[in-house]
Scaffold this motif. Structure first.
Motif, PDB file in Angstrom:
ATOM      1  N   VAL A 136      44.248  36.455  41.076  1.00 29.60           N
ATOM      2  CA  VAL A 136      42.995  36.163  40.377  1.00 29.60           C
ATOM      3  C   VAL A 136      41.961  37.234  40.681  1.00 29.60           C
ATOM      4  N   ARG A 137      41.880  37.658  41.933  1.00 26.32           N
ATOM      5  CA  ARG A 137      40.928  38.703  42.310  1.00 26.32           C
ATOM      6  C   ARG A 137      41.203  40.013  41.580  1.00 26.32           C
ATOM      7  N   ARG A 138      42.469  40.258  41.267  1.00 25.23           N
ATOM      8  CA  ARG A 138      42.851  41.506  40.594  1.00 25.23           C
ATOM      9  C   ARG A 138      42.983  41.327  39.091  1.00 25.23           C
ATOM     10  N   ASN A 139      42.237  40.348  38.548  1.00 26.43           N
ATOM     11  CA  ASN A 139      42.208  40.128  37.098  1.00 26.43           C
ATOM     12  C   ASN A 139      43.603  39.897  36.518  1.00 26.43           C
ATOM     13  N   LEU A 140      44.436  39.137  37.255  1.00 29.86           N
ATOM     14  CA  LEU A 140      45.779  38.716  36.836  1.00 29.86           C
ATOM     15  C   LEU A 140      46.754  39.892  36.728  1.00 29.86           C
ATOM     16  N   ASN A 141      46.424  40.994  37.357  1.00 30.48           N
ATOM     17  CA  ASN A 141      47.315  42.149  37.380  1.00 30.48           C
ATOM     18  C   ASN A 141      48.179  42.059  38.644  1.00 30.48           C
ATOM     19  N   ARG A 172      45.898  33.885  31.624  1.00 32.58           N
ATOM     20  CA  ARG A 172      44.685  33.163  32.033  1.00 32.58           C
ATOM     21  C   ARG A 172      45.060  32.083  33.037  1.00 32.58           C
ATOM     22  N   SER A 232      30.479  40.750  47.071  1.00 29.94           N
ATOM     23  CA  SER A 232      31.926  40.596  46.944  1.00 29.94           C
ATOM     24  C   SER A 232      32.622  40.676  48.295  1.00 29.94           C
TER      25      SER A 232
END
Length: 313
Positions: free
Chosen positions: A13-18, A58, A136
């Motif tokens: 999640v922190r890595r934008n789902l990457n 998502r 952050s």
């Protein structure tokens, strides 16, 4: 289920789902991260992520609840480690601080020096960052305490406390026409070439709003994040500077003249931030007290308990 699975989900999640970036951050393989997340979903009986092929698209509705629980679990695991460190090796460890250049350069040197004298076995890790990066770092528990003027109060997951108030000052060479004015107005300032902070640093938003309220468009010819840089270019005659007052105290002003501008730009509040619910080691409380008398251990504990309104500002 295990902590590795929880960390993989959180990092994804922190890595934008990457998942590739998540795997790099966790020093493992992308297939391993993907497999662990799927195994956790199978055990829970819900999908944490909606997918398109093998790619995460998502977070699902049940996934949001799972993430909230993972956040609490991993936060408390971190707290357990800090409790163990606190009582087993009370006078050693690392104090991790995130702050902006201005705070690191002009405000923190004396508290840091006093802290080191009191805790010689505690090392200090100082991260200089933008205000949003400071927030952050505190949220991700990469640091124990954050300090900045902007942004920190915008995050519900952070406990923020006022530290000290400061104002901007105008700086210019002694031969500048402004040096002969008994009262300097916003109109006077707007007509000059200005050298000041980047929009995300050191109260710049308050400066912009002051001009906007008077329908003035300032002539900003140079922006910087470093007060030393601003003073250097003012000394070279490139324009009039607007800097934080702590950047021109004592011998820092040099041959330049300074005029306080709190009446025109208003006052700014520097704040410290802690992760809500985090366990703070004893030396973190002591460092907060060294920054400001407002940050006594009792006041910080009140704020961390969720009763921020109980203490006097």
């Amino acid at each position: 289920m295990n902590l590795h699975q929880f960390r993989f989900v959180q990092e994804a999640v922190r890595r934008n789902l990457n998942l590739t970036e998540a795997a790099k951050a966790l020093h493992t393989s992308q297939p391993g991260v993907s497999k662990a997340i799927i195994e956790l979903e199978d055990e829970l009986g819900v999908e944490i992520f909606a997918r398109h092929g093998k790619r995460l698209k998502r977070v699902t509705e049940p996934g949001r609840h799972v993430l909230a629980s993972i956040e609490i679990i991993l936060r408390e695991v971190g707290n357990l480690k800090r409790i163990g460190q606190d009582f087993s090796v009370q006078d050693s460890g690392t104090l991790r601080i995130a702050t902006t250049h201005t705070q690191a350069r002009y405000v923190l040197p004396e508290p840091v020096a006093r802290f080191r004298a009191q805790f010689p076995k505690v090392s200090i890790s100082l991260h200089q960052a933008t205000p949003h990066e400071v927030a952050s770092l505190v949220l991700n528990e990469a640091v124990d305490i954050g300090m900045a003027t902007e942004s920190l109060a915008d995050y519900e997951e952070l406990v923020t406390m006022p530290c000290y108030e400061w104002q901007h000052v105008l700086i210019f060479p002694p031969q500048h026409p402004l040096a002969h004015k008994s009262r300097i107005t916003l109109e006077d300032i707007a007509s000059e070439p200005l050298i000041t902070y980047h929009p995300s640093f050191t109260g710049r938003g308050r400066i912009d709003r002051a001009f906007a309220r008077r329908n003035l468009k300032p002539n900003i010819v140079l922006e910087a994040i470093d007060s030393d840089v601003i003073r250097t270019y003012v000394s070279l005659g490139l324009g009039v500077g607007i800097v934080a007052e702590m950047a021109v105290q004592g011998d820092l002003l040099g041959h330049l003249q300074a005029r306080p501008m709190g009446d025109l730009f208003g006052m700014n509040m520097a704040r410290v931030a802690f992760k809500r619910g985090a366990y703070l080691r004893q030396f973190v409380y002591r460092f907060a007290e060294l920054i400001s008398p407002r940050l006594s251990r009792e006041q910080v504990q009140l704020a961390l308990s969720g009763r921020e309104s109980d203490y006097e500002l």
